[in-house]
Structures are given as C-alpha cells and as structure tokens.
Design an enzyme around this catalytic site. Structure first.
Site, PDB file in Angstrom:
ATOM      1  CE  LYS A  35      -0.012  -0.070   5.179  1.00  0.00           C
ATOM      2  NZ  LYS A  35      -0.728  -1.005   5.766  1.00  0.00           N
ATOM      3  CE1 TYR A 256      14.477  30.597   2.233  1.00  0.00           C
ATOM      4  CE2 TYR A 256      14.730  28.820   2.817  1.00  0.00           C
ATOM      5  CZ  TYR A 256      15.036  29.525   1.989  1.00  0.00           C
ATOM      6  OH  TYR A 256      14.539  29.794   0.884  1.00  0.00           O
TER       7      TYR A 256
HETATM    8  C1  LIG Z   1      -0.277  -1.676   6.619  1.00  0.00           C
HETATM    9  C2  LIG Z   1      -0.605  -3.490   7.229  1.00  0.00           C
HETATM   10  C3  LIG Z   1       0.087  -4.081   7.715  1.00  0.00           C
HETATM   11  C4  LIG Z   1       1.446  -3.744   7.643  1.00  0.00           C
HETATM   12  O1  LIG Z   1       1.741  -3.157   9.105  1.00  0.00           O
HETATM   13  P1  LIG Z   1       3.666  -3.165   9.235  1.00  0.00           P
HETATM   14  O2  LIG Z   1       3.876  -2.717  10.440  1.00  0.00           O
HETATM   15  O3  LIG Z   1       3.797  -2.224   8.265  1.00  0.00           O
HETATM   16  O4  LIG Z   1       3.788  -4.505   9.166  1.00  0.00           O
HETATM   17  C5  LIG Z   1      -0.938  -5.705   8.147  1.00  0.00           C
HETATM   18  N1  LIG Z   1      -2.500  -5.272   8.339  1.00  0.00           N
HETATM   19  C6  LIG Z   1      -2.290  -4.589   8.228  1.00  0.00           C
HETATM   20  C7  LIG Z   1      -3.823  -4.419   8.355  1.00  0.00           C
HETATM   21  C8  LIG Z   1      -2.145  -3.073   7.425  1.00  0.00           C
HETATM   22  O5  LIG Z   1      -2.857  -2.130   7.580  1.00  0.00           O
END
Ligand SMILES: *Cc1c(COP(=O)(O)O)cnc(C)c1O
Length: 361
Positions: A35, A256
């Site tokens: 994702k 800055y």
């Molecule tokens: C993003 C996600 C994961 C992965 O989590 P990590 O901490 O990046 O390993 C697992 N399960 C769900 C439901 C998620 O949304």
C-alpha cells in the site's frame, strides 16, 4: 545530465526481507503490504519483484489494487480496509481482489451485490486496537452470513491487527491474541494476525496468513537492536551530491532564519536534497549525513531543494561528492527520530519528484 537526488531501491534486499518473513514463520503464508506506493518504494516495481514469491498482495484501497492490475500483476490482491463504496464489490469480484469486511455496511454491500462470480472475503475483528473491525461478540454472526452468501467463495479468513506489537515488553499484544482467539474459538477458519513487528517478535501471533509491511523495506520496527530485526537489509538509499562548498568565519550564520551560527571557521557543503525530495524539514542541525563514509552534521534549516552540512572536519570535499541521507549505513529510523517521527513516515512520504532507481542482482 541529472539532478543527483535519487532514491535507490535494492530489489535483492527486498526479496531477502520477504524470505526472512517466511523463515521466521515457516507455517504461515505472507501477504506483503504494498500500500501507499509500497511504502514509497514504487508499488509496481516492488510487486513485480515479489510476485514470483508471494501468494497475494495487500493494499489499502481499490485504486491501489487497480494500479497493480493495469501494470500486469496477476496475483490476488487483498483490500486491507475493504471497500469504501458498494460499487467496488463487483470490481473486486471481477479482478480477484480479496475483500476485508470490517463492518455491517461492507457485509451488506457484499451479500446484496449482484455478481457474475463470487469474491474471497476476510473478516476483521477488533481485538483491542479500536480502529477498524467488528466486535468479538459479532464474529459468529458475520462469519455465518459470509459463509452462507452465494457471493462469497472459499474460506473466510479471520483477521485482527495489533496496536503495540513493536513494544516487546508490552503485554497488550498477548491480550489482543487472547481476545481474538476466544472470539474465533470453535470456528474452523484460517487466521491472520501478525504485522511486521509480530512476525519478528511475537511467535505466538504467527498464524495461517501473516501480513508483513515495514520489515520488507528493510528497517526494524523496534526502537532497539533485536536479533531478527537486525537481519533486515534496508531497501531504500536516499542519496544526492554536494553542489556547493564555502568557507565562513566565526559568527556567520547558515540558511533560512539564520538558525545555525558558526563557532569556529567552518566549511559548509550544500547538498541537492530538501523537503521537496522527501528529506524531513524538521531534521535539526546536528542530524547526520554520510559523506565519504563519515557522519557529518546538518548545519541550519532544511530548505525545499537543499540542505547545508558542516564538513569542517572532513579533509577533502569537492563538488560532486556523493551524500547519503539514509540507507544501509545510516538507518532511516535514526533520521526519523531526529525529526520527531518514525521511519515509516519518511519512506512512505518519498515524493514522486525523487527518481526511484531500481537495482537488482
Ligand atoms: C499496513 C498493514 C499491515 C502491515 O503493517 P507493518 O507494520 O507495516 O508490517 C498489516 N496489516 C494491516 C491491516 C495493515 O493495514
């Protein structure tokens, strides 16, 4: 002819980290979370590199799943938050997207849809995080409704998500496992609990399906050194180069707001990377960068396109020298801590402006 700011993506390291997730949980299947553009690494390239190894992919929404399909990715894709509107059910069925069911609206949309072919479903149980998922008391009713629906095919995976699995001395994870196990007791269904931290650190959370995300990108989710976390190989190296060098006298300021003032005659190197390239604006003076393998401190505020570094202690620096902002020899977690955030955010927010350069060997 190119601005030197780049995010180099090591696909061999990515596969190493996925294989580590399998080795640590040899009785589990692992759905890699890709994702948010594969946590900033480029979802299509990451999915192509992993596709021969994985049973399915995990994304946050149907737009992300469709991006992978349009790029030719053929494995099933789990929608980790399910659907957002009822019309997505038919798309999920047609495209072999697995649908997480988190609430009654999603259940009804699935059961009531008119589908040419059924869809695979997972059911999310709220075991204590209180973000998404159905109450433990509702598991049986939801599960039966899914199993009885002609719109649902095959097993329904029962899933939950942890709030504190990165804290190994916090027993909240053990309590969530307990809550989940008692909610699903007596149901003959595959289970899914573990995210990265639980794969690495909570063996009792390993189940039929694990869901590694952050660990695939090679950084430990733990704040401290950990026997398995330390076996990960960072996938992203953020690098750029020196584009300016100047000597300044005592009492001169840099950048800055003139926030950094030299206490000795100093040599300042200007580097072509800034918050427009994913380097955090909140990184304070003193945050390390690597030049010639040595840690040199940031001096002055991070600009959109540039940073300034105190290289007085480095013998030879010339325009064009490589600068590493994070990577295998400078953990992104360390830079994130300096900037008051977590490594997850820094890699995930890498903007499209920064070219990804994929390395494979
Ligand atoms: C993003 C996600 C994961 C992965 O989590 P990590 O901490 O990046 O390993 C697992 N399960 C769900 C439901 C998620 O949304």
């Amino acid at each position: 002819m190119a601005r030197p700011a780049q995010a180099r993506i090591d696909l061999a390291a990515l596969r190493h980290n996925y294989r580590l997730a399998l080795q640590l949980a040899p009785h589990s299947k692992a759905v890699p979370a890709v994702k948010a553009n594969a946590y900033g690494h480029g979802a299509v390239d990451v999915a192509r590199a992993l596709e021969p190894l994985v049973p399915a992919f995990g994304v946050a929404c149907i737009e992300e799943a469709l991006e992978l399909r349009e790029a030719g990715i053929e494995k099933p894709i789990l929608l980790l938050e399910g659907i957002f509107t009822a019309d997505e059910v038919a798309v999920a069925a047609a495209e072999n997207f697995w649908m997480m069911v988190e609430n009654r609206i999603q259940l009804e949309a699935l059961v009531d849809a008119e589908l040419a072919s059924p869809v695979s479903a997972w059911l999310k149980v709220d075991s204590g995080m209180h973000r998404l998922g159905i109450s433990p008391d509702d598991v049986r009713g939801f599960y039966n409704a899914l199993r009885e629906s002609a719109n649902v095919k095959g097993d329904v995976v029962l899933a939950t998500h942890f709030a504190c699995s990165d804290e190994l001395d916090n027993d909240f994870t053990a309590r969530q496992i307990q809550c989940f196990k008692s909610a699903v007791e007596g149901i003959e269904a595959p289970l899914s609990m573990a995210n990265s931290a639980a794969i690495l650190g909570w063996q009792e959370a390993h189940a039929d399906w694990n869901r590694p995300g952050y660990m695939l990108y090679g950084t430990s989710p733990f704040a401290h050194s950990h026997e398995h976390g330390d076996k990960l190989q960072p996938v992203m190296t953020l690098r750029s180069a020196v584009i300016g060098i100047r000597e300044i006298g005592v009492g001169e300021s840099v950048g800055y707001g003139s926030s950094w003032v030299s206490e000795r005659p100093s040599r300042i190197a200007t580097v072509a990377i800034g918050y427009g390239d994913g380097y955090p604006r909140h990184a304070p003076s003193g945050t390390p960068v690597l030049i010639k393998g040595r840690r040199m401190p940031l001096a002055g505020r991070v600009s959109m396109d540039m940073i300034t570094v105190d290289v007085t202690d480095l013998n030879e620096v010339v325009i064009g020298d490589e600068v590493i902002l994070w990577g295998p020899d400078l953990p992104v977690n360390e830079i994130a801590k300096q900037a008051g955030t977590i490594g997850y955010e820094l890699i995930t927010r890498m903007p499209l402006r920064t070219p990804r350069v994929y390395l494979d060997d």
